[in-house]
Write a protein that holds these residues in place. Structure first.
Motif, PDB file in Angstrom:
ATOM      1  N   PHE A  65       1.152  -1.228  -0.374  1.00 30.99           N
ATOM      2  CA  PHE A  65       0.001   0.249   0.098  1.00 30.99           C
ATOM      3  C   PHE A  65       0.507   1.531  -0.346  1.00 30.99           C
ATOM      4  CE2 PHE A  65      -2.658  -3.479   1.185  1.00 30.99           C
ATOM      5  CZ  PHE A  65      -4.357  -2.823   1.107  1.00 30.99           C
ATOM      6  N   THR A  66       2.083   0.894  -0.535  1.00 35.80           N
ATOM      7  CA  THR A  66       3.094   1.958   0.329  1.00 35.80           C
ATOM      8  C   THR A  66       2.881   2.880  -1.255  1.00 35.80           C
ATOM      9  OG1 THR A  66       4.035   1.393   1.381  1.00 35.80           O
ATOM     10  CG2 THR A  66       5.337   3.088   0.606  1.00 35.80           C
ATOM     11  N   ALA A  67       3.179   4.406  -1.173  1.00 38.16           N
ATOM     12  CA  ALA A  67       3.656   4.730  -2.972  1.00 38.16           C
ATOM     13  C   ALA A  67       4.892   4.894  -3.404  1.00 38.16           C
ATOM     14  CB  ALA A  67       2.129   6.113  -2.690  1.00 38.16           C
ATOM     15  N   ASN A  68       5.034   5.482  -4.339  1.00 33.40           N
ATOM     16  CA  ASN A  68       6.477   5.578  -4.655  1.00 33.40           C
ATOM     17  C   ASN A  68       6.417   7.144  -5.698  1.00 33.40           C
ATOM     18  OD1 ASN A  68       8.448   5.727  -6.261  1.00 33.40           O
ATOM     19  ND2 ASN A  68       8.831   3.545  -5.760  1.00 33.40           N
ATOM     20  N   ALA A  69       6.363   7.976  -5.139  1.00 37.63           N
ATOM     21  CA  ALA A  69       6.133   9.389  -6.407  1.00 37.63           C
ATOM     22  C   ALA A  69       6.700   9.834  -7.496  1.00 37.63           C
ATOM     23  CB  ALA A  69       6.130  10.727  -5.330  1.00 37.63           C
ATOM     24  N   ALA A  70       7.887   8.408  -7.559  1.00 40.71           N
ATOM     25  CA  ALA A  70       9.285   8.615  -8.434  1.00 40.71           C
ATOM     26  C   ALA A  70       8.755   7.886  -9.489  1.00 40.71           C
ATOM     27  CB  ALA A  70      10.658   8.138  -7.603  1.00 40.71           C
ATOM     28  N   THR A  71       7.744   6.499  -9.348  1.00 39.47           N
ATOM     29  CA  THR A  71       7.589   5.589  -9.835  1.00 39.47           C
ATOM     30  C   THR A  71       5.993   6.565 -10.079  1.00 39.47           C
ATOM     31  OG1 THR A  71       6.815   3.646  -8.627  1.00 39.47           O
ATOM     32  CG2 THR A  71       9.145   4.353  -9.694  1.00 39.47           C
ATOM     33  N   GLY A  72       5.318   6.802 -10.017  1.00 35.17           N
ATOM     34  CA  GLY A  72       4.295   7.234  -9.914  1.00 35.17           C
ATOM     35  C   GLY A  72       3.509   6.110  -9.554  1.00 35.17           C
ATOM     36  N   ARG A  73       3.944   5.252  -8.322  1.00 29.83           N
ATOM     37  CA  ARG A  73       2.494   4.437  -7.943  1.00 29.83           C
ATOM     38  C   ARG A  73       1.781   4.607  -6.768  1.00 29.83           C
ATOM     39  NH1 ARG A  73       2.159   0.806  -4.113  1.00 29.83           N
ATOM     40  NH2 ARG A  73       1.905  -1.304  -4.463  1.00 29.83           N
ATOM     41  N   PRO A  74       0.687   4.714  -7.223  1.00 33.70           N
ATOM     42  CA  PRO A  74      -0.100   4.854  -6.332  1.00 33.70           C
ATOM     43  C   PRO A  74       0.224   4.136  -4.920  1.00 33.70           C
ATOM     44  CG  PRO A  74      -1.257   3.418  -7.577  1.00 33.70           C
ATOM     45  CD  PRO A  74      -0.260   3.231  -7.963  1.00 33.70           C
ATOM     46  N   ALA A  75      -0.863   4.935  -3.743  1.00 32.35           N
ATOM     47  CA  ALA A  75      -0.687   3.634  -2.240  1.00 32.35           C
ATOM     48  C   ALA A  75      -1.698   2.841  -2.379  1.00 32.35           C
ATOM     49  CB  ALA A  75      -1.096   4.776  -1.402  1.00 32.35           C
ATOM     50  N   ARG A  76      -2.113   1.930  -2.924  1.00 36.77           N
ATOM     51  CA  ARG A  76      -3.023   0.949  -3.266  1.00 36.77           C
ATOM     52  C   ARG A  76      -2.264  -0.410  -3.679  1.00 36.77           C
ATOM     53  NH1 ARG A  76      -6.171   0.352  -7.566  1.00 36.77           N
ATOM     54  NH2 ARG A  76      -5.784   2.135  -9.005  1.00 36.77           N
ATOM     55  N   PRO A  77      -2.792  -1.442  -3.691  1.00 37.26           N
ATOM     56  CA  PRO A  77      -1.938  -2.439  -4.137  1.00 37.26           C
ATOM     57  C   PRO A  77      -2.694  -2.676  -5.252  1.00 37.26           C
ATOM     58  CG  PRO A  77      -4.064  -3.306  -2.695  1.00 37.26           C
ATOM     59  CD  PRO A  77      -3.857  -1.666  -2.381  1.00 37.26           C
ATOM     60  N   VAL A  78      -1.285  -2.626  -6.229  1.00 37.62           N
ATOM     61  CA  VAL A  78      -1.605  -2.662  -7.898  1.00 37.62           C
ATOM     62  C   VAL A  78      -0.322  -3.692  -8.413  1.00 37.62           C
ATOM     63  CG1 VAL A  78      -2.305  -0.571  -8.300  1.00 37.62           C
ATOM     64  CG2 VAL A  78       0.059  -0.510  -8.022  1.00 37.62           C
ATOM     65  N   VAL A  92       9.608  -1.837   2.697  1.00 33.96           N
ATOM     66  CA  VAL A  92       9.038  -2.280   1.858  1.00 33.96           C
ATOM     67  C   VAL A  92       9.898  -3.335   0.803  1.00 33.96           C
ATOM     68  CG1 VAL A  92       8.593  -1.469  -0.497  1.00 33.96           C
ATOM     69  CG2 VAL A  92       7.601  -0.557   1.731  1.00 33.96           C
ATOM     70  N   THR A  93       9.076  -4.669   0.607  1.00 29.70           N
ATOM     71  CA  THR A  93      10.389  -5.402  -0.245  1.00 29.70           C
ATOM     72  C   THR A  93      10.098  -5.322  -1.573  1.00 29.70           C
ATOM     73  OG1 THR A  93       9.252  -7.339  -0.233  1.00 29.70           O
ATOM     74  CG2 THR A  93       9.404  -6.605   2.105  1.00 29.70           C
ATOM     75  N   ALA A  94      10.749  -6.298  -2.084  1.00 25.01           N
ATOM     76  CA  ALA A  94      11.514  -6.708  -3.468  1.00 25.01           C
ATOM     77  C   ALA A  94      10.172  -6.888  -4.337  1.00 25.01           C
ATOM     78  CB  ALA A  94      12.317  -7.336  -4.172  1.00 25.01           C
ATOM     79  N   ALA A  95      10.266  -6.838  -5.608  1.00 23.07           N
ATOM     80  CA  ALA A  95       8.731  -6.743  -6.390  1.00 23.07           C
ATOM     81  C   ALA A  95       9.070  -8.699  -6.186  1.00 23.07           C
ATOM     82  CB  ALA A  95       9.214  -6.824  -7.545  1.00 23.07           C
ATOM     83  N   PHE A  96       7.658  -9.319  -6.467  1.00 20.87           N
ATOM     84  CA  PHE A  96       6.830 -10.803  -6.137  1.00 20.87           C
ATOM     85  C   PHE A  96       5.652 -11.062  -7.304  1.00 20.87           C
ATOM     86  CE2 PHE A  96       4.585 -13.847  -3.930  1.00 20.87           C
ATOM     87  CZ  PHE A  96       5.253 -14.599  -3.288  1.00 20.87           C
ATOM     88  N   ASP A  97       6.976 -11.915  -7.494  1.00 20.14           N
ATOM     89  CA  ASP A  97       5.249 -13.099  -8.470  1.00 20.14           C
ATOM     90  C   ASP A  97       4.516 -13.470  -7.920  1.00 20.14           C
ATOM     91  OD1 ASP A  97       3.996 -13.650 -10.988  1.00 20.14           O
ATOM     92  OD2 ASP A  97       6.062 -14.629 -11.719  1.00 20.14           O
TER      93      ASP A  97
END
Length: 724
Positions: A343-356, A417-422
């Protein structure tokens, strides 16, 4: 933190002083002259006749005629001016109940949207439901205790609507009161072995009877041991429960039951907080598999330890006056480790504060969390009940009481926050667990509450009126944050009347109130006021004489005020202009006919709307409240009379669609089937139960914040019980 709690104020000290005096009085009563025949209180024993039923003893079949929760007195359901349901031990056994959620699955209007290892949560009539056990609060705080085991329960009572006049702070949804198994005079012993899918292996025992020939000392021991997996990979569902109790009845007027509970659970993250895409909405790679474990094997945990002790005391001075006191002390600890869709936003990548999903549409970032949560509860409820008779033929059952609570929660936590997960091809082992030194201690929160209440149940010919009044004082302090201190006081009222007609019909009308402290302050330092609820309810109950049928239908309207809503002049602030209005209809029937047919029918229409708000949602439905729910269960015993022979049964449960809080997504409706088959040979009973018979993949809830939740997969158990 200390393991004992000093008493907060003069009123709690008075309550505990009363406890000592009451126990001393009960002990001295044994040496006094026994009560006369006119003042004798009949001992509680298990009988097959309905005339022996009271609100705490076992009930044969699905139909109970009396309850405690609505009045805190042993009152017939027909005389209660509020909708209440009782789920009996026999119904739980027939339906193969494994969790508290399943115990209410066939109860009108009870909604539990989360298939969760952390807590059994409920809502009804557009609000949350508060859980009690043996008349005392069961949960305070978040994720700091264990879920109850249904095998330890004699019955579950569900009282709908505002209930603050007897129980203090709570929402408009109602009260779910769990009645523990208690010692019985008759010797009853059983050992149970259970196996099921997900490698479930469980053994349980329930032993009760008298320790002496006079029946002054009664015992009960309930034990459960389980080694099991779950529908998610890498998540256990292990449990150990020991629940001893001992009753001392020195005479027919005095009873003291000592209770204790030790419970250890080992489980993990059943909820992944998966994004809308891949659950309810289409995804390039299909639906995320329901058994996907998104956390880390070997680290993830929801491990709980819960220890409690207390007593239930009752003494009858004479045929008219009785004093009672219930006390419980609970200490719980939870080690909660989880990793879930971020649920953590990342302004640099444009990631919103929700699961995506990430740009590859198959990986997600994960939030990692570790909490060590603790809870301490001390609860005392003291009551005096009197029966008064007037020359006009009017009968009064008066009740006065004082209940006191002191509850404390503690927490140490860590987040990352952890790394990407498939999620479609999970690969574990890339997570570095934190050390205990990285846990940050959070401020302790302490809540103190006392409430004085009075009630009068007035009977005149076929009329019964119930009047109640209560005053509460509730204080909450957060360690090191004096600005967050809360000091709320409130009056709550209740009034209702029922009329008993021929044929077992009893129309009624009632009014009740609730209050629920919110805590915290606005940006100007002004404490938030408690939410206040008001309900009008009218209905009819039916219990035809000589038949095992109990039914009710009710119309209600309720409002809950002081809900938080957005401040249009300051987005960082909330105003208390929010109000919810709920109009609803409920109908329910339970029946046990000629010892061969058992059935339940239930339907609820809940029209919950936001009636006042600054958030632009005025007039919209309240999120996560299904407008329609319904259920039906039918089982048949292939025997001429009583126990014995084959039993088969099946049920359907329907939950309507739910508004999620956004037009982008909604929660779909779902219809699930359950079934059972059993053979009862007197001492032996073998049962096969299936939950979600068709293994339907269903979504129980989608939220505006961006995540959805799966429901329970097909679960089956084979249970063998030997009674001796």
């Amino acid at each position: 933190m200390q393991s004992s709690i000093s008493l907060p104020r003069p009123i709690p000290r008075t309550a505990l002083a009363q406890a000592v005096l009451l126990l001393l009085y009960g002990a001295s009563a044994h040496a006094q002259t026994p009560p006369t025949a006119e003042t004798m209180l009949t001992p509680v024993t298990i009988r097959s006749g309905a005339e022996q039923e009271n609100a705490i003893t076992p009930v044969t079949g699905f139909v109970a005629k009396r309850a405690l929760s609505a009045t805190k007195t042993d009152t017939p359901l027909l005389e209660t001016p509020q909708a209440i349901s009782v789920v009996t031990r026999d119904q739980m056994e027939a339906q193969g109940v494994q969790t508290l959620r399943q115990a209410t699955a066939y109860t009108a209007g009870a909604v539990s949207n989360y298939f969760d290892s952390r807590v059994d949560s409920f809502s009804a009539r557009g609000g949350t439901v508060t859980q009690y056990q043996d008349g005392l609060l069961r949960i305070y705080g978040t994720y700091n205790t264990s879920r109850p085991d249904p095998y330890t329960l004699e019955r579950v009572e569900f009282l709908r609507g505002p209930t603050s006049v007897l129980y203090g702070q709570g929402s408009v949804g109602g009260v779910l009161n769990l009645t523990s198994k208690r010692p019985q005079a008759d010797t009853l012993r059983e050992v149970q072995v259970q196996v099921g899918n997900n490698a479930r292996k469980q053994i349980a025992a329930d032993l009760t009877g008298a320790l002496d020939q006079e029946g002054q000392w009664l015992y009960r021991l309930v034990a459960v041991g389980r080694d099991s997996g779950s529908q998610l990979d890498h998540v256990d569902d292990d449990r150990l429960v020991l629940m001893p109790s001992l009753t001392w009845k020195p005479n027919a007027a005095t009873s003291l039951t000592l209770q204790a509970l030790h419970q250890k659970d080992k489980s993990g993250s059943l909820i992944g907080f998966f994004p809308w895409q891949g659950t309810q909405l289409p995804s390039q790679y299909g639906q995320i598999p329901r058994n996907t474990f998104i956390s880390e094997p070997g680290w993830d945990a929801y491990d709980t330890t819960n220890n409690s002790w207390g007593y239930l005391f009752s003494h009858q001075f004479n045929s008219d006056w009785t004093v009672r006191q219930n006390l419980r002390r609970t200490v719980s600890e939870v080690d909660y480790r989880t990793i879930y869709t971020s649920f953590t936003a990342n302004a640099a990548t444009g990631r919103p504060a929700r699961p995506v999903f990430n740009s590859d549409n198959r990986t997600v970032y994960r939030d990692a969390s570790w909490q060590i949560n603790g809870g301490r509860m001390l609860l005392v409820d003291t009551q005096i009940e009197g029966k008064l008779h007037t020359s006009s033929g009017t009968e009064h059952t008066v009740l006065a009481g004082l209940d006191v609570q002191r509850n404390q929660t503690s927490q140490s936590s860590w987040r990352s926050v952890t790394a990407a997960f498939d999620v479609y091809n999970p690969v574990y082992g890339n997570f570095r667990p934190p050390t205990a030194s990285q846990l940050m201690r959070q401020p302790n929160v302490e809540q103190r509450q006392w409430g004085l209440y009075a009630q009068d149940q007035i009977k005149w010919e076929r009329w019964t009126a119930t009047l109640g009044l209560r005053h509460d004082s509730a204080q909450t302090d957060t360690e090191g944050r004096p600005a967050a201190a809360i000091d709320d006081k409130a009056w709550s009222k209740r009034a209702g009347v029922t009329y008993q007609m021929d044929g077992g019909w009893a129309p009624y009308v009632g009014y009740s109130e609730s209050f629920q402290p919110l805590g915290g302050v606005d940006v100007y330092g002004t404490p938030y006021k408690p939410q206040r609820g008001q309900q009008w309810e009218a209905g009819v109950k039916w219990q035809p004489p000589g038949q095992g049928i109990s039914a009710y239908a009710a119309l209600y309207q309720l409002r809950e005020k002081n809900r938080k809503t957005t401040d249009p002049s300051n987005p960082l602030n909330s105003l208390q202009l929010g109000e919810v209005k709920v109009n609803g209809f409920e109908a329910e029937m339970q029946a046990s006919l000629a010892s061969r047919w058992d059935m339940t029918l239930a339907y609820a229409l809940t029209d919950a709307k936001i009636s006042r708000s600054n958030a632009g949602d005025q007039g919209q439905s309240v999120a996560s409240v299904p407008k329609h729910t319904a259920s039906a269960w039918l089982s048949h015993r292939f025997a001429s009379e009583g126990r014995g022979g084959w039993v088969v049964g099946a049920g359907l449960r329907y939950t309507g669609s739910q508004w999620s809080g956004t037009s982008a997504i909604s929660t779909p409706s779902a219809t699930l089937a359950d079934a059972m088959a059993a053979y009862d040979a007197g001492d032996w009973r073998v049962a096969f139960n299936v939950i979600n018979l068709t293994d339907k993949v269903h979504i129980t809830q989608c939220l505006a914040r961006g995540d959805c939740f799966y429901g329970q997969a097909r679960t089956y158990t084979l249970t063998s019980t030997y009674r001796f």
